[in-house]
Design a protein around this motif. Structure first.
Motif, PDB file in Angstrom:
ATOM      1  N   PRO A 208      37.212  44.549  46.401  1.00  0.00           N
ATOM      2  CA  PRO A 208      37.625  43.269  46.992  1.00  0.00           C
ATOM      3  C   PRO A 208      38.727  42.596  46.163  1.00  0.00           C
ATOM      4  N   GLY A 209      39.706  42.063  46.850  1.00  0.00           N
ATOM      5  CA  GLY A 209      40.791  41.358  46.164  1.00  0.00           C
ATOM      6  C   GLY A 209      42.000  42.214  45.883  1.00  0.00           C
TER       7      GLY A 209
ATOM      8  N   GLU B 143      34.889  44.423  39.570  1.00  0.00           N
ATOM      9  CA  GLU B 143      35.292  43.052  39.914  1.00  0.00           C
ATOM     10  C   GLU B 143      36.178  42.469  38.819  1.00  0.00           C
TER      11      GLU B 143
ATOM     12  N   GLY C 187      40.236  41.481  38.792  1.00  0.00           N
ATOM     13  CA  GLY C 187      40.743  40.188  38.330  1.00  0.00           C
ATOM     14  C   GLY C 187      41.896  40.342  37.356  1.00  0.00           C
TER      15      GLY C 187
ATOM     16  N   ASN D 209      44.955  41.512  39.524  1.00  0.00           N
ATOM     17  CA  ASN D 209      45.580  40.500  40.394  1.00  0.00           C
ATOM     18  C   ASN D 209      45.907  39.192  39.674  1.00  0.00           C
TER      19      ASN D 209
ATOM     20  N   THR E 144      43.891  36.986  38.082  1.00  0.00           N
ATOM     21  CA  THR E 144      42.917  35.886  38.002  1.00  0.00           C
ATOM     22  C   THR E 144      42.078  35.938  36.725  1.00  0.00           C
TER      23      THR E 144
END
Length: 675
Positions: free
Chosen positions: A16-17, A210, A214, A217, A219
């Motif tokens: 995800p992301g 996850e 991060g 991307n 974050t």
């Protein structure tokens, strides 16, 4: 032996992301966690191909992880020991570097998800990745190569210091391996900067993916301390070299090579540093020190886990409560260990309430200390405090399944304790003695049930020393012995079965060894000369430092016991007895105490350091041969294991019996080799 290939299994996973899937490479040799992943030529080739295939898929990032509980424990040592030429080692060094460099030099972000044990080359492959997550459940983290007579040969000496700095890198690469191969805890590794994120094991892979997403991307920001490349780098290496020389006196070539490589890493990860590391690995791989280190490693990893002579574990009785007779320092250490590892009620007794309170107070203080240092949770501490209690009334042992005594080392005192307890405890309760030299058989002789008495010889400090000598008396039955081994395993000790013979294994050998040192001193050899006579071996302690640790009074007592048993080989040194009676410290600020030297009454026949060393080694060879002939242990390997784990005999010397064989002492003294 053919390589058990650790395959690198590639799969693309949606995260995800991120727009593109991630490439996840799982290291897996197809066996369960008891057979860890290792790298040989086949495993490295598989990983290299998987990385190439991952790049071809144009993923958002590439991650390497391991099978359940295991990341990778490094080079396949069975294959390594089978290499017959220096060139073979150079080739495996180059293959490892070329493979791992694909991760370090990748244009795609690379991650290591360290889900379990990561040692040697396993930790090195993680270090070559751009980022690392680490599971709090990872049981073993280390670069142990120096303990084996090698250096980290796939980039560890170059990449690690450039990641975390020279001070912690020197600890991981040199200091820890020489401290009985000390491991890093996950929290410690994270605080050092070895890992960028510390995650719980339950959902480790999901959280790692996850977290990595991060980072990719933007974050998640990874902050790392700047590495200090000032003159401090050179000073740290110089200081470490001085300390190493003081302790090992040049006896461990791998440690010196490792420091050379750490110094070279100051300029970053360079082609020169990598090539120098490969050549150093090849140089060390053809030395006797490596064969010794591999033998010692095999003993600790394999034989220690399958004790010779242990009865079938199905015979072991369940332990639901433990009693400890005595509340002094040794007894209190035992109470804490039993409570922590067995998680059952433990009760101490002593002659008066003040002693009992002091013993229980020691246990509680140690628990509080562990909490304050972050080594134990508040909840665990509360539970342990509730498990440990004290009493002056021995009837509290009525429902105990095991009672261990740690009272004064006098046969009559111990016999009186067991005579009293036999009227209180259940018929099947195991009675364990922590004697360091007395006869277990004699201790149990007057009991109605001598078959349930067994020796548990722990080493001080109890929490740290990994060896437990389990002593079978003449009457000890299989159920009692099986229970002893089961408890030893629960205590996380390496157990060795020993015959009920004076001073058992470690104390008998050390007493004979120290006896030769004192014979030389009594004859007129300066104390300093005798103390330094063994320096060329690179032992972890000089004789006087060892004696200071054991305590002159204890050494004199054990020496007296052995003198009574074997007066022709064990002398009762009047100088040692005088020092024990004086109460003076042997060492002051790590130097020989002049007041102790002033007590010495010596003859006029001094020996040289070389003569002292020859006599001490000859005595060791003779005593070990006699012990094997007497059947004190099953094989010479058990004596080697006892000396490594109970006396700190160095890995670089291998076992004590192979060393005596290599040095020609065995044949010269006994007419034959041990192996």
């Amino acid at each position: 032996m053919s390589e058990i290939v650790t395959h690198a299994k590639l799969r693309l996973v949606a995260v995800p992301g991120l727009d593109r899937p991630a490439a996840l490479i799982t290291l897996d040799n197809g066996l369960d966690h008891t057979k860890p992943n290792t790298f040989g030529p086949g495993g490295l080739t598989s990983l290299s191909q998987a990385i190439d295939e991952a790049h071809a898929a144009q993923p958002s990032f590439i991650a390497v992880t391991g099978k359940p509980y295991i990341f990778c424990v490094g080079a396949d040592l069975t294959g390594f020991s089978a290499m017959t030429s220096r060139e073979q080692v150079v080739q495996i060094g180059r293959l490892g570097h070329a493979t791992f460099a694909k991760l370090r030099e990748s244009s795609v972000p690379t991650f290591a998800f360290v889900n379990g044990a990561a040692m040697g080359g396993g930790l090195e492959v993680a270090l070559h990745c751009h980022y690392r997550t680490l599971s709090t459940g990872a049981a073993a983290l280390a670069l142990p190569e120096v303990s084996l007579g090698l250096i980290p040969g796939w980039g560890g000496s170059q990449v690690l210091p450039n990641l975390i700095g020279i001070v912690p890198a020197a600890q991981v690469v040199v200091q820890n391996p020489l401290m009985m191969n000390k491991m890093l805890k996950p929290k410690q590794a994270f605080e050092m900067g070895v890992a960028d994120a510390l995650l719980e094991p339950a959902d480790f892979l999901e959280r790692s993916l996850e977290w990595a997403a991060g980072v990719v991307n933007g974050t998640v920001t990874v902050n790392r301390a700047e590495v200090d490349r000032s003159e401090m780098w050179d000073a740290v290496v110089g200081f470490a070299r001085g300390e190493l020389d003081k302790r090992l006196h040049g006896a461990v070539p791998a440690a010196s090579k490792a420091l050379d490589l750490l110094l070279l890493a100051k300029n970053g990860v360079t082609a020169e540093g990598i090539e120098t590391e490969i050549q150093a690995l090849a140089d060390l791989a053809v030395t006797p020190e490596l064969r010794s280190g591999l033998y010692a490693f095999d003993l600790v990893q394999r034989r220690a886990k399958r004790p010779a002579g242990a009865p079938d574990k199905s015979l072991a009785r369940k332990i639901t409560k433990v009693g400890v007779v005595g509340a002094g320092l040794m007894a209190s250490q035992l109470a804490l260990l039993f409570a922590k590892r067995l998680e059952v009620p433990v009760v101490l007794t002593d002659l008066d309430q003040a002693r009992v309170d002091k013993g229980v107070g020691y246990v509680h203080a140690e628990i509080d200390k562990a909490v304050s240092k972050g080594r134990m949770s508040v909840g665990t501490a509360a539970k342990l405090r509730g498990l440990v209690s004290g009493s002056v009334d021995k009837t509290v042992f009525a429902d105990a399944d095991l009672v261990i005594e740690a009272v004064f080392e006098e046969l009559s005192v111990k016999k009186a304790v067991w005579a009293e307890l036999e009227q209180i405890v259940k018929p099947e309760t195991v009675l364990a003695t922590n004697t360091s030299s007395l006869s277990v058989t004699a201790m149990a002789a007057d009991l109605a049930h001598p078959e349930r008495v067994v020796g548990f010889h722990f080493f001080n400090p109890v929490a740290m020393m990994p060896l437990l000598e389990i002593v079978r008396g003449e009457a000890t039955d299989d159920a009692t012995l099986a229970t002893a081994f089961a408890v030893g395993r629960q205590l996380k000790k390496s157990c060795v079965l020993v015959k009920d013979a004076p001073a058992f294994v470690v104390n008998r050998i050390l007493t004979r060894f120290l006896g030769e040192i004192w014979n030389a001193v009594d004859a007129g050899t300066p104390l300093k000369t005798a103390d330094r006579a063994l320096d060329p071996l690179g032992l972890p302690m000089r004789p006087m430092a060892l004696l200071a640790l054991v305590g002159p009074a204890v050494a004199a007592h054990v020496g007296g016991t052995l003198h009574e048993a074997f007066p022709d080989r064990f002398s009762a040194s009047p100088n040692l007895v005088a020092i024990a009676k004086s109460g003076l410290p042997l060492l002051v600020d790590e130097r020989l105490n002049p007041e102790v030297e002033a007590l010495l009454v010596q003859g006029d026949a001094p020996l040289t350091g070389e003569q002292v060393r020859e006599k001490a080694l000859a005595a060791l060879a003779q005593e070990i041969r006699l012990m094997l002939d007497e059947g004190v242990v099953a094989e010479a390997a058990d004596i080697d294991l006892c000396m490594i784990l109970g006396a700190g005999w160095p890995f670089h010397l291998g076992g004590i019996t192979p060393y005596l064989d290599r040095a020609g002492v065995s044949e010269a003294v006994t007419g034959r080799r041990f192996a």
